[in-house]
Design an enzyme around this catalytic site. Structure first.
Site, mmCIF file in Angstrom:
data_model
loop_
_atom_site.group_PDB
_atom_site.id
_atom_site.type_symbol
_atom_site.label_atom_id
_atom_site.label_comp_id
_atom_site.label_asym_id
_atom_site.label_seq_id
_atom_site.Cartn_x
_atom_site.Cartn_y
_atom_site.Cartn_z
ATOM 1 C CG LEU A 17 -12.138 13.045 -7.797
ATOM 2 C CD1 LEU A 17 -11.031 14.093 -7.824
ATOM 3 C CD2 LEU A 17 -13.379 13.561 -8.516
ATOM 4 C CB CYS A 19 -15.284 4.296 -11.046
ATOM 5 S SG CYS A 19 -16.349 3.122 -10.169
ATOM 6 N N GLY A 20 -11.883 2.838 -11.412
ATOM 7 C CA GLY A 20 -11.216 1.657 -11.937
ATOM 8 C C GLY A 20 -11.208 0.562 -10.888
ATOM 9 C CB THR A 24 -14.678 -0.696 -8.705
ATOM 10 O OG1 THR A 24 -14.785 -0.080 -9.988
ATOM 11 C CG2 THR A 24 -15.816 -1.684 -8.533
ATOM 12 C CE LYS A 113 2.806 4.211 -7.704
ATOM 13 N NZ LYS A 113 1.363 3.945 -7.803
ATOM 14 C CD GLU A 137 -0.734 4.700 5.711
ATOM 15 O OE1 GLU A 137 0.314 4.205 5.242
ATOM 16 O OE2 GLU A 137 -0.781 5.323 6.785
ATOM 17 C CB VAL A 140 3.928 4.705 0.533
ATOM 18 C CG1 VAL A 140 5.208 3.896 0.731
ATOM 19 C CG2 VAL A 140 4.255 6.105 0.049
ATOM 20 C CD GLU A 198 -0.649 -2.128 -15.039
ATOM 21 O OE1 GLU A 198 -1.357 -2.355 -16.052
ATOM 22 O OE2 GLU A 198 -1.121 -1.955 -13.902
ATOM 23 C CE LYS A 213 4.431 2.541 -4.575
ATOM 24 N NZ LYS A 213 4.275 1.093 -4.860
#
Length: 435
Positions: A17, A19-20, A24, A113, A137, A140, A198, A213
């Site tokens: 789910l 495909c960024g 990818t 997260k 896994e 975090v 970002e 986290k």
């Protein structure tokens, strides 16, 4: 049947789910390393579907076009999926899709997260009911293995404290401020230019990412359900070059820390900038790297270090979970789920015990020190170090306290701001790690 013999004798079907950048890389590793993964699991892993928002987007991925679909719900509920890998992020539709996947009989691997921190109890209950795995896994600290060590390797020990640098963006910004003397805005712009931050860095800079986290780490470490709303959160946008210089003068550096602690009867989790001494292992964590420092009763002090984000590091953690979950599916078993047997009281930050570094702009006249010291004593906060810098209109007192309850320290600072002799409380920062 011999329990060591596989109960599944066909390829295991994987649905992806998202495909960024991360998705990818997961798909690339699943296809590129298919033979090696098959040997590790005992059966081939077959990528049978990739859910995306748009089918017409160009993707640097060598997989058949027919694998892509916009019907994510249809993919996870089609009935023949063994493992669903969720890397779309956010709360919805990720929650709906994970719950549907578990109900349909698939195990789930997620890097989400925010969702695990907010609604981990519900997801875990659904996995237990379905007798399937829910593994996270990668939620975090990217590639750093910390979830499995807390959940499995340290299951027989008593973890007392977890300190983490769990956000690469903020660590890069603070590192630039420390090593190059940059201001906050300049360091953030550099992080954005390099792709470490970002375009909208709010989730990182204001501590939301680290708080999620921290909730996960505290829940795992202390066998007590700690939600995102239980975590005290402060970001780094108010950290100044003066704060960084003051830390250096004390032999410290400033880091954004996720701090999870337990006592005999309670647990607490908080995220905020703090000064830590240069000799502490976390002080040497540079750039966009992450590290988690664990203190336990029997094992002592443990350090987990590595890249905390990025397509390949995160995909590495996801594939580790996929292999573990797939091995369980081969033998139709499922691994350890959520453990909340300790069920300790979750306390707010006011009851946490810490130390403060306080810079106070004062009027330079007789009796100022006595008045300031009296306010600290009034709230039962002991002063460890005090120095005066400048004279006249530039006079400033810099105070480091002994450990006290956070609420008492906060009340002291509020009282100081109300004094006529105080022009401003220009900096307030917690001190961690022992100096």
């Amino acid at each position: 049947m011999n329990p060591s013999e596989p109960s599944v004798d066909r390829p295991l079907r994987i649905a992806l789910l998202g495909c960024g950048v991360v998705g990818t890389e997961v798909a690339r590793l699943l296809t590129r390393d298919a033979d090696e993964l098959a040997r590790r699991v005992g059966l081939p892993l077959e990528l049978v579907g990739i859910a995306v928002r748009r089918l017409d987007r160009d993707r640097d991925l060598d997989v058949p076009a027919e694998l892509f679909t916009t019907d994510a719900l249809g993919l996870v509920t089609r009935g023949d999926i063994d493992v669903v890998v969720e890397v779309i992020g956010g709360i919805e539709p990720a929650r709906e899709l994970i719950l549907a996947a578990l109900e349909a009989g698939a195990s789930v691997v997620t890097a989400n997260k925010a969702l695990v921190a907010e609604d981990g109890a519900r997801l875990s209950a659904a996995a237990t009911k379905a007798e399937r795995d829910l593994s996270f896994e990668a939620a975090v600290a990217g590639a750093i293995p910390i979830v499995r060590p807390l959940r499995e390797s340290l299951a027989g020990d008593r973890v007392q404290r977890v300190l983490g640098i769990v956000n690469g963006t903020t660590n890069y910004v603070l590192d630039q401020m420390t090593t190059l003397g940059q201001g906050f805005s300049e360091a953030l712009e550099e992080a954005q230019r390099l792709g470490y931050a970002e375009a909208d860095p709010t989730a990182d800079i204001e501590g939301f990412d680290a708080a999620a986290k921290a909730a996960i780490l505290a829940s795992l470490a202390f066998h007590t359900r700690v939600s995102l709303g239980d975590v005290h959160r402060e970001g780094i946008s108010d950290v100044t070059a003066a704060d960084v210089r003051s830390a250096a003068e004390m032999g410290c550096v400033v880091k954004l820390l996720a701090i999870c602690e337990r006592t005999e009867t309670s647990v607490g989790a908080r995220v905020h900038p703090a000064m830590i001494p240069l000799e502490h292992p976390l002080a040497s964590v540079r750039g966009a790297y992450n590290a988690v420092f664990v203190e336990s009763e029997a094992a002592g002090q443990l350090m987990f270090y590595g890249p905390g984000a990025g397509g390949a590091p995160t995909a590495s953690a996801i594939l580790g979970d996929v292999v573990s979950v797939a091995r369980n599916r081969v033998r139709e078993i499922f691994g350890p789920g959520e453990t909340t047997h300790a069920d300790l009281e979750v306390i707010d930050v006011g009851r946490a015990r810490t130390r403060y570094h306080v810079a106070i702009d004062v009027q330079d006249r007789a009796g100022v020190l006595a008045v300031i010291a009296q306010e600290f004593a009034r709230f039962d906060v002991s002063i460890k170090n005090l120095r005066q810098e400048g004279h006249g209109s530039d006079a400033q007192l810099v105070i480091v306290t002994h450990e006290a309850e956070d609420a008492s320290l906060a009340a002291t600072v509020e009282a100081l701001r109300g004094l006529d002799i105080v022009r401003d409380v220009s900096s307030v920062m917690r001190v961690e790690g022992g100096i």
